[in-house]
Design a protein around this motif. Structure first.
Motif, short mmCIF file in Angstrom:
data_model
loop_
_atom_site.label_atom_id
_atom_site.label_comp_id
_atom_site.label_asym_id
_atom_site.label_seq_id
_atom_site.Cartn_x
_atom_site.Cartn_y
_atom_site.Cartn_z
N GLY A 12 40.60 36.79 44.96
CA GLY A 12 41.52 36.00 44.41
C GLY A 12 40.95 35.47 42.94
N LEU A 13 41.13 34.44 42.54
CA LEU A 13 41.10 34.06 41.35
C LEU A 13 39.48 33.37 41.07
CD1 LEU A 13 44.65 32.84 40.63
CD2 LEU A 13 43.69 35.02 40.06
N GLY A 14 38.67 33.59 42.04
CA GLY A 14 37.43 32.87 41.90
C GLY A 14 37.41 31.37 41.86
N ASN A 15 36.76 30.67 41.03
CA ASN A 15 36.74 29.21 41.04
C ASN A 15 37.69 28.68 40.31
OD1 ASN A 15 35.65 29.97 38.41
ND2 ASN A 15 33.61 28.97 38.93
N GLY A 16 38.63 29.42 39.61
CA GLY A 16 39.71 28.99 38.95
C GLY A 16 39.25 28.41 37.67
N GLY A 71 27.44 35.32 41.24
CA GLY A 71 27.97 34.85 42.50
C GLY A 71 28.48 33.60 42.34
N PHE A 72 28.23 32.50 41.51
CA PHE A 72 28.81 31.25 41.40
C PHE A 72 30.30 31.45 40.88
CE2 PHE A 72 27.53 31.78 36.89
CZ PHE A 72 28.74 31.11 36.22
N TRP A 73 30.69 32.40 40.55
CA TRP A 73 32.31 32.40 40.05
C TRP A 73 33.23 32.33 41.51
CZ3 TRP A 73 32.95 37.10 36.14
CH2 TRP A 73 32.61 36.60 34.87
N SER A 74 32.45 32.92 42.68
CA SER A 74 33.38 32.71 43.87
C SER A 74 32.91 31.30 44.71
CB SER A 74 32.96 33.98 44.68
OG SER A 74 31.64 34.08 45.11
#
Length: 327
Positions: free
Chosen positions: A162-166, A5-8
């Motif tokens: 998208g690309l998540g947290n980049g 979850g933290f990736w987003s």
């Protein structure tokens, strides 16, 4: 794997900060590898890849590009690593003879549309593509694989994710720092809507790259309105599949999300069958999941089939025609 979850979430999330040093190492090594020169292929290569780990819609994109290349008078073949399969290749995939455990789930779907070669050694696979009569190779995934020189590479981005947290893996979903990946692509395919995907599209456009917007369209003639279903999926974003079903009017009484490329076992099938029986509902899954089910289960599961439709197909045709002109 299932994306954590933290990736987003923002890149300042504690877990992202903790894993950032490992991400810098992993991402840097991947980026350095991407920069290596590749071998000259026997015919032009169209790479369909993504910037991140996990699904973004590469398989339906590859199938749509095969159709467009044929419309342009080309003879494409598909080249895949065969993720999830045990066979090294190079070999021609035969859906009547091969199973997902041998060649992977995606090649089985691709082989229904065009000759498909599985090969861990991409140059060897490219040679077999050409020997099979192809004059263009559509490489499913492989953006980060430098072994073949690519004529054109398109990155696929899911609009909702998208690309998540980049950040690079394991701190985030990126396979390499984004700034190091952009120079390797000539355009973006944005699948579906959503703010995260639009942010990636805006960056692509700021770099002068075309953005080809597309959406997944259910197969014509399928009627899901009011149908009680138990929905299950082991793809990059199972929720996207569930949302599509709801958008078609299906009544999802239970849903089960598995990891991407999950190999379904008899135990899984028994549990899903029992759940559907208790709920008085039918089972439904994706095409990619269906080929991973035990053989005895496939006839008992409905499949939601989708195709990719582009908002401006003419613009994409023009890019393909310029990159792969007829002799």
């Amino acid at each position: 794997m299932r994306p954590p979850g933290f990736w987003s979430r923002p890149p300042t999330h504690p877990l992202a900060l903790l894993l950032a040093p490992a991400g810098r190492v992993y991402g840097g090594l991947t980026a350095d590898r991407m920069d290596r020169p590749g071998a000259a292929p026997p015919c032009p290569v169209l790479c369909v890849g993504n910037f991140t780990l996990g699904g973004a819609g590469k398989t339906p994109t590859a199938l749509a590009l095969v159709r467009l290349l044929r419309d342009l008078g080309r003879t494409p073949a598909l080249l895949s690593r065969g993720y999830g399969g045990r066979l090294v290749g190079p070999l021609v995939v035969d859906p009547a003879r091969h199973a997902a455990a041998e060649v992977g789930d995606e090649p089985l779907l691709l082989a229904q549309a065009a000759p498909t070669i599985v090969a861990r050694d991409r140059p060897a696979g490219a040679r077999l593509c050409a020997a099979s009569g192809a004059d263009v190779i559509v490489m499913d995934d492989g953006l980060q694989n430098p072994s073949l020189t690519k004529t054109l590479a398109l990155a696929v981005v899911d609009g909702g994710a998208g690309l998540g947290n980049g950040l690079p893996f394991p701190a985030g979903p990126l396979r390499a720092p984004l700034a190091r990946q952009w120079p390797h692509v000539a355009g973006l395919v944005l699948v579906g809507e959503g703010g995260p995907g639009e942010a990636a599209a805006a960056e692509a456009e700021s770099r002068g790259l075309p953005v080809h917007r597309a959406r997944l369209v259910p197969e014509v003639g399928s009627d899901w309105a009011g149908r009680r279903v138990v929905a299950f999926a082991g793809i990059g974003r199972p929720q996207k599949f569930f949302e599509t079903l709801r958008g078609l009017g299906a009544e999802i009484v239970a849903e089960r999300a598995f990891a991407d490329h999950h190999p379904y076992t008899p135990k899984d099938w028994a549990a899903l069958s029992a759940l559907a029986a208790r709920e008085g509902a039918s089972l439904v899954t994706t095409e990619k999941d269906a080929v991973r089910l035990p053989a005895e289960a496939r006839a008992a599961v409905a499949v939601l089939r989708v195709t990719l439709a582009f908002a401006d197909e003419t613009r994409l045709r023009q890019q393909l025609a310029a990159a792969f002109p007829r002799a």
